[in-house]
Design a protein around this motif. Sequence first.
Motif, PDB file in Angstrom:
ATOM      1  N   ALA A 167     -46.357 -18.951 -56.665  1.00 29.06           N
ATOM      2  CA  ALA A 167     -45.305 -19.753 -56.046  1.00 29.06           C
ATOM      3  C   ALA A 167     -43.929 -19.293 -56.505  1.00 29.06           C
ATOM      4  N   THR A 168     -43.816 -18.893 -57.762  1.00 28.00           N
ATOM      5  CA  THR A 168     -42.542 -18.409 -58.287  1.00 28.00           C
ATOM      6  C   THR A 168     -42.131 -17.115 -57.593  1.00 28.00           C
ATOM      7  N   VAL A 169     -43.077 -16.197 -57.450  1.00 32.48           N
ATOM      8  CA  VAL A 169     -42.784 -14.918 -56.783  1.00 32.48           C
ATOM      9  C   VAL A 169     -42.402 -15.150 -55.327  1.00 32.48           C
ATOM     10  N   LEU A 170     -43.155 -16.004 -54.630  1.00 33.87           N
ATOM     11  CA  LEU A 170     -42.846 -16.293 -53.227  1.00 33.87           C
ATOM     12  C   LEU A 170     -41.485 -16.976 -53.089  1.00 33.87           C
ATOM     13  N   GLY A 171     -41.179 -17.868 -54.016  1.00 34.10           N
ATOM     14  CA  GLY A 171     -39.879 -18.536 -54.002  1.00 34.10           C
ATOM     15  C   GLY A 171     -38.741 -17.550 -54.194  1.00 34.10           C
ATOM     16  N   ARG A 172     -38.921 -16.623 -55.105  1.00 34.28           N
ATOM     17  CA  ARG A 172     -37.883 -15.593 -55.325  1.00 34.28           C
ATOM     18  C   ARG A 172     -37.709 -14.718 -54.088  1.00 34.28           C
ATOM     19  N   GLU A 173     -38.818 -14.396 -53.418  1.00 38.86           N
ATOM     20  CA  GLU A 173     -38.733 -13.595 -52.192  1.00 38.86           C
ATOM     21  C   GLU A 173     -37.989 -14.350 -51.098  1.00 38.86           C
ATOM     22  N   ARG A 174     -38.275 -15.651 -50.971  1.00 27.45           N
ATOM     23  CA  ARG A 174     -37.568 -16.464 -49.969  1.00 27.45           C
ATOM     24  C   ARG A 174     -36.074 -16.505 -50.259  1.00 27.45           C
ATOM     25  N   VAL A 175     -35.721 -16.685 -51.529  1.00 29.09           N
ATOM     26  CA  VAL A 175     -34.300 -16.726 -51.909  1.00 29.09           C
ATOM     27  C   VAL A 175     -33.649 -15.377 -51.619  1.00 29.09           C
ATOM     28  N   ALA A 176     -34.332 -14.282 -51.914  1.00 25.90           N
ATOM     29  CA  ALA A 176     -33.784 -12.947 -51.652  1.00 25.90           C
ATOM     30  C   ALA A 176     -33.579 -12.746 -50.155  1.00 25.90           C
ATOM     31  N   ALA A 188     -29.961 -12.201 -48.407  1.00 25.28           N
ATOM     32  CA  ALA A 188     -29.684 -11.026 -47.572  1.00 25.28           C
ATOM     33  C   ALA A 188     -29.209 -11.448 -46.190  1.00 25.28           C
ATOM     34  N   CYS A 189     -29.814 -12.488 -45.659  1.00 20.95           N
ATOM     35  CA  CYS A 189     -29.418 -12.988 -44.342  1.00 20.95           C
ATOM     36  C   CYS A 189     -27.982 -13.499 -44.370  1.00 20.95           C
ATOM     37  N   LEU A 190     -27.644 -14.273 -45.392  1.00 18.59           N
ATOM     38  CA  LEU A 190     -26.284 -14.808 -45.496  1.00 18.59           C
ATOM     39  C   LEU A 190     -25.261 -13.692 -45.682  1.00 18.59           C
ATOM     40  N   ARG A 191     -25.623 -12.650 -46.399  1.00 14.94           N
ATOM     41  CA  ARG A 191     -24.708 -11.523 -46.616  1.00 14.94           C
ATOM     42  C   ARG A 191     -24.428 -10.768 -45.308  1.00 14.94           C
ATOM     43  N   ARG A 192     -25.395 -10.765 -44.380  1.00 18.21           N
ATOM     44  CA  ARG A 192     -25.192 -10.089 -43.092  1.00 18.21           C
ATOM     45  C   ARG A 192     -24.248 -10.864 -42.182  1.00 18.21           C
ATOM     46  N   LEU A 193     -24.111 -12.159 -42.455  1.00 17.77           N
ATOM     47  CA  LEU A 193     -23.196 -12.969 -41.642  1.00 17.77           C
ATOM     48  C   LEU A 193     -21.761 -12.639 -42.031  1.00 17.77           C
ATOM     49  N   GLY A 194     -20.844 -12.971 -41.180  1.00 20.13           N
ATOM     50  CA  GLY A 194     -19.435 -12.755 -41.507  1.00 20.13           C
ATOM     51  C   GLY A 194     -19.016 -13.642 -42.674  1.00 20.13           C
ATOM     52  N   ALA A 195     -17.941 -13.249 -43.330  1.00 21.45           N
ATOM     53  CA  ALA A 195     -17.452 -13.980 -44.500  1.00 21.45           C
ATOM     54  C   ALA A 195     -17.107 -15.424 -44.152  1.00 21.45           C
ATOM     55  N   GLU A 196     -16.501 -15.618 -42.974  1.00 17.18           N
ATOM     56  CA  GLU A 196     -16.112 -16.975 -42.585  1.00 17.18           C
ATOM     57  C   GLU A 196     -17.344 -17.846 -42.334  1.00 17.18           C
ATOM     58  N   THR A 197     -18.333 -17.318 -41.622  1.00 19.15           N
ATOM     59  CA  THR A 197     -19.563 -18.067 -41.341  1.00 19.15           C
ATOM     60  C   THR A 197     -20.279 -18.403 -42.647  1.00 19.15           C
ATOM     61  N   LEU A 256     -30.751 -17.963 -40.525  1.00 18.77           N
ATOM     62  CA  LEU A 256     -31.669 -18.234 -41.644  1.00 18.77           C
ATOM     63  C   LEU A 256     -33.063 -18.602 -41.142  1.00 18.77           C
ATOM     64  N   ALA A 257     -33.126 -19.403 -40.098  1.00 25.07           N
ATOM     65  CA  ALA A 257     -34.424 -19.800 -39.544  1.00 25.07           C
ATOM     66  C   ALA A 257     -35.200 -18.574 -39.069  1.00 25.07           C
ATOM     67  N   LEU A 258     -34.512 -17.646 -38.420  1.00 22.94           N
ATOM     68  CA  LEU A 258     -35.174 -16.442 -37.940  1.00 22.94           C
ATOM     69  C   LEU A 258     -35.578 -15.538 -39.107  1.00 22.94           C
ATOM     70  N   ALA A 259     -34.719 -15.432 -40.118  1.00 24.07           N
ATOM     71  CA  ALA A 259     -35.015 -14.567 -41.274  1.00 24.07           C
ATOM     72  C   ALA A 259     -36.192 -15.094 -42.101  1.00 24.07           C
ATOM     73  N   LEU A 260     -36.318 -16.417 -42.150  1.00 27.84           N
ATOM     74  CA  LEU A 260     -37.361 -17.020 -42.975  1.00 27.84           C
ATOM     75  C   LEU A 260     -38.573 -17.451 -42.159  1.00 27.84           C
ATOM     76  N   GLN A 261     -38.580 -17.087 -40.898  1.00 23.24           N
ATOM     77  CA  GLN A 261     -39.713 -17.467 -40.039  1.00 23.24           C
ATOM     78  C   GLN A 261     -41.017 -16.909 -40.619  1.00 23.24           C
ATOM     79  N   GLY A 262     -42.013 -17.775 -40.731  1.00 21.83           N
ATOM     80  CA  GLY A 262     -43.296 -17.359 -41.278  1.00 21.83           C
ATOM     81  C   GLY A 262     -43.387 -17.541 -42.795  1.00 21.83           C
ATOM     82  N   TRP A 263     -42.308 -17.900 -43.410  1.00 26.24           N
ATOM     83  CA  TRP A 263     -42.312 -18.129 -44.862  1.00 26.24           C
ATOM     84  C   TRP A 263     -42.420 -19.605 -45.075  1.00 26.24           C
TER      85      TRP A 263
END
Length: 159
Positions: free
Chosen positions: A91-100, A104-113, A152-159
């Motif tokens: 669960a810890t490993v999966l949680g870290r993967e979800r956070v990563a 990554a998804c948030l970093r791809r968004l624009g700074a304002e978003t 985020l929903a699309l990036a984490l889909q299936g997790w």
Amino acid sequence: MSRNWKLVLANTKATLMRRGRTMHDAEDLVQEAWLRYARYQRDNTVEKPEAFLMRTALNLSVDAHRARLLRGEEVNVDDLELEDPSPGAEATVLGRERVARADACLRRLGAETQAIFLAHRVEGLSFQQIATLRQIPVTRVEYHVAKATTALALALQGW
């Protein structure tokens, strides 16, 4: 007045067990009743010792039952299996993967978003508060939060 005390004690124990006591509890109650009988007999005359012993054991049984209702059931610590509430390694490993993935998804968004989404979801600011701070319309704040939530929903889909 000769008595067969073994028979009296056995009858008292059997009566307690018929009333739901375990053998161990019944033995303890009979022993306590016997001690009370012996103490009482030092200063008083007991005309019917068998009845005294039976009534004392039954009263002790009722008292013990009431005490358990108030205190709750006693549990031997050695019989307990303690559960560790912390998540397991998987669960810890999966949680870290979800956070990563979320990071990554948030970093791809624009700074304002990214800034508006974090202000709303992490800092707990309302759309109106964010709009006032950034001097933009509330509808623009709603757009950025919706855009980030969808990404985020699309990036984490299936997790």
